[in-house]
Design a protein around this motif. Sequence first.
Motif, PDB file in Angstrom:
ATOM      1  N   LEU A 189       0.770  -1.288  -0.146  1.00  0.00           N
ATOM      2  CA  LEU A 189       0.069   0.115  -0.080  1.00  0.00           C
ATOM      3  C   LEU A 189       0.711   1.295  -0.057  1.00  0.00           C
ATOM      4  CD1 LEU A 189      -2.827   1.344   0.176  1.00  0.00           C
ATOM      5  CD2 LEU A 189      -3.009   1.018   2.597  1.00  0.00           C
ATOM      6  N   LEU A 190       2.228   1.305   0.621  1.00  0.00           N
ATOM      7  CA  LEU A 190       3.000   2.435   0.594  1.00  0.00           C
ATOM      8  C   LEU A 190       3.396   2.754  -0.721  1.00  0.00           C
ATOM      9  CD1 LEU A 190       4.607   4.604   2.199  1.00  0.00           C
ATOM     10  CD2 LEU A 190       6.117   2.688   2.618  1.00  0.00           C
ATOM     11  N   ILE A 191       3.740   1.668  -1.390  1.00  0.00           N
ATOM     12  CA  ILE A 191       4.344   1.828  -2.671  1.00  0.00           C
ATOM     13  C   ILE A 191       3.425   2.199  -3.667  1.00  0.00           C
ATOM     14  CG2 ILE A 191       5.633   0.546  -4.490  1.00  0.00           C
ATOM     15  CD1 ILE A 191       6.967  -1.136  -2.308  1.00  0.00           C
TER      16      ILE A 191
ATOM     17  N   LYS B 203      10.114  -0.549   6.368  1.00  0.00           N
ATOM     18  CA  LYS B 203      10.735  -1.441   7.223  1.00  0.00           C
ATOM     19  C   LYS B 203      10.052  -1.926   8.339  1.00  0.00           C
ATOM     20  CE  LYS B 203      15.329  -0.956   5.496  1.00  0.00           C
ATOM     21  NZ  LYS B 203      15.423   0.004   4.787  1.00  0.00           N
ATOM     22  N   GLY B 204       8.705  -0.952   8.580  1.00  0.00           N
ATOM     23  CA  GLY B 204       7.777  -1.157   9.646  1.00  0.00           C
ATOM     24  C   GLY B 204       8.541  -0.775  11.083  1.00  0.00           C
ATOM     25  N   VAL B 205       9.345   0.078  10.912  1.00  0.00           N
ATOM     26  CA  VAL B 205      10.042   0.492  12.261  1.00  0.00           C
ATOM     27  C   VAL B 205       9.551   1.820  12.544  1.00  0.00           C
ATOM     28  CG1 VAL B 205      12.162   1.023  13.434  1.00  0.00           C
ATOM     29  CG2 VAL B 205      12.310  -0.725  11.790  1.00  0.00           C
ATOM     30  N   CYS B 206       9.571   2.756  11.786  1.00  0.00           N
ATOM     31  CA  CYS B 206       9.310   4.213  12.081  1.00  0.00           C
ATOM     32  C   CYS B 206       7.890   4.596  12.318  1.00  0.00           C
ATOM     33  CB  CYS B 206       9.740   5.115  11.354  1.00  0.00           C
ATOM     34  SG  CYS B 206       8.538   5.185   9.541  1.00  0.00           S
ATOM     35  N   ARG B 207       6.889   3.769  12.131  1.00  0.00           N
ATOM     36  CA  ARG B 207       5.397   4.110  12.606  1.00  0.00           C
ATOM     37  C   ARG B 207       4.753   5.338  11.910  1.00  0.00           C
ATOM     38  NH1 ARG B 207       3.692  -0.110  14.703  1.00  0.00           N
ATOM     39  NH2 ARG B 207       1.479   0.678  15.078  1.00  0.00           N
ATOM     40  N   LYS B 208       5.215   6.027  10.916  1.00  0.00           N
ATOM     41  CA  LYS B 208       5.013   7.118  10.443  1.00  0.00           C
ATOM     42  C   LYS B 208       4.079   7.301   9.201  1.00  0.00           C
ATOM     43  CE  LYS B 208       9.180  10.326  11.599  1.00  0.00           C
ATOM     44  NZ  LYS B 208      10.163  10.742  11.256  1.00  0.00           N
TER      45      LYS B 208
ATOM     46  N   TRP C 267      -2.936   1.725  11.021  1.00  0.00           N
ATOM     47  CA  TRP C 267      -2.572   0.598  10.233  1.00  0.00           C
ATOM     48  C   TRP C 267      -1.479   1.369   9.627  1.00  0.00           C
ATOM     49  CZ3 TRP C 267      -7.977  -0.005   7.955  1.00  0.00           C
ATOM     50  CH2 TRP C 267      -8.819  -0.597   8.874  1.00  0.00           C
ATOM     51  N   LEU C 268      -0.350   0.290   9.290  1.00  0.00           N
ATOM     52  CA  LEU C 268       0.928   0.818   8.512  1.00  0.00           C
ATOM     53  C   LEU C 268       0.720   0.577   7.189  1.00  0.00           C
ATOM     54  CD1 LEU C 268       3.455  -0.488  11.058  1.00  0.00           C
ATOM     55  CD2 LEU C 268       2.610   1.838  10.884  1.00  0.00           C
ATOM     56  N   THR C 269       0.836   1.487   6.281  1.00  0.00           N
ATOM     57  CA  THR C 269       0.687   1.264   4.874  1.00  0.00           C
ATOM     58  C   THR C 269       1.895   0.472   4.333  1.00  0.00           C
ATOM     59  OG1 THR C 269       1.999   3.435   4.236  1.00  0.00           O
ATOM     60  CG2 THR C 269      -0.617   3.328   4.470  1.00  0.00           C
ATOM     61  N   CYS C 270       3.119   0.318   5.143  1.00  0.00           N
ATOM     62  CA  CYS C 270       3.951  -0.362   4.261  1.00  0.00           C
ATOM     63  C   CYS C 270       4.060  -1.916   4.998  1.00  0.00           C
ATOM     64  CB  CYS C 270       5.578   0.129   5.071  1.00  0.00           C
ATOM     65  SG  CYS C 270       5.694  -0.129   6.703  1.00  0.00           S
ATOM     66  N   GLU C 271       2.945  -2.318   5.910  1.00  0.00           N
ATOM     67  CA  GLU C 271       2.817  -3.665   6.066  1.00  0.00           C
ATOM     68  C   GLU C 271       1.383  -4.261   5.633  1.00  0.00           C
ATOM     69  OE1 GLU C 271       3.078  -3.762  10.344  1.00  0.00           O
ATOM     70  OE2 GLU C 271       5.573  -4.002  10.138  1.00  0.00           O
TER      71      GLU C 271
HETATM   72  S1  FES Z   1       6.895   2.086   9.684  1.00  0.00           S
HETATM   73 FE1  FES Z   1       8.275   3.092   8.633  1.00  0.00          FE
HETATM   74  S2  FES Z   1       7.494   3.235   6.700  1.00  0.00           S
HETATM   75 FE2  FES Z   1       5.975   2.012   7.540  1.00  0.00          FE
END
Ligand code: FES
Length: 81
Positions: free
Chosen positions: A27-29, A45-50, A57-61
């Motif tokens: 979703l992020l991409i 990478k699922g770390v920053c939570r921004k 919900w994290l768009t990167c996950e």
């Molecule tokens: S948690 Fe860093 S981009 Fe999704």
Amino acid sequence: MQIEIKGLASGQSLFINFEDRDLEQNLLIFLRSKGITIASSCDGKGVCRKCTIQNDWLTCEMTLEEFFQRQNDKKIIINYL
Ligand code: FES
């Protein structure tokens, strides 16, 4: 087919198109490919939570399809837009 992107800061909505082949995309991409600015400092990478949308919900996950399974109305809410 369309997705609504609702920005809470601006109160504005915009609509972006997607196709079946986009469903498996992260979703992020996907959002970035449509010109939607999504905050990130860990680059997915699922770390920053921004990169959060509604419900934290994290768009990167998640893929676009996984998002639709959670949110039937296909509406993405982003606080800072
Ligand atoms: S948690 Fe860093 S981009 Fe999704």
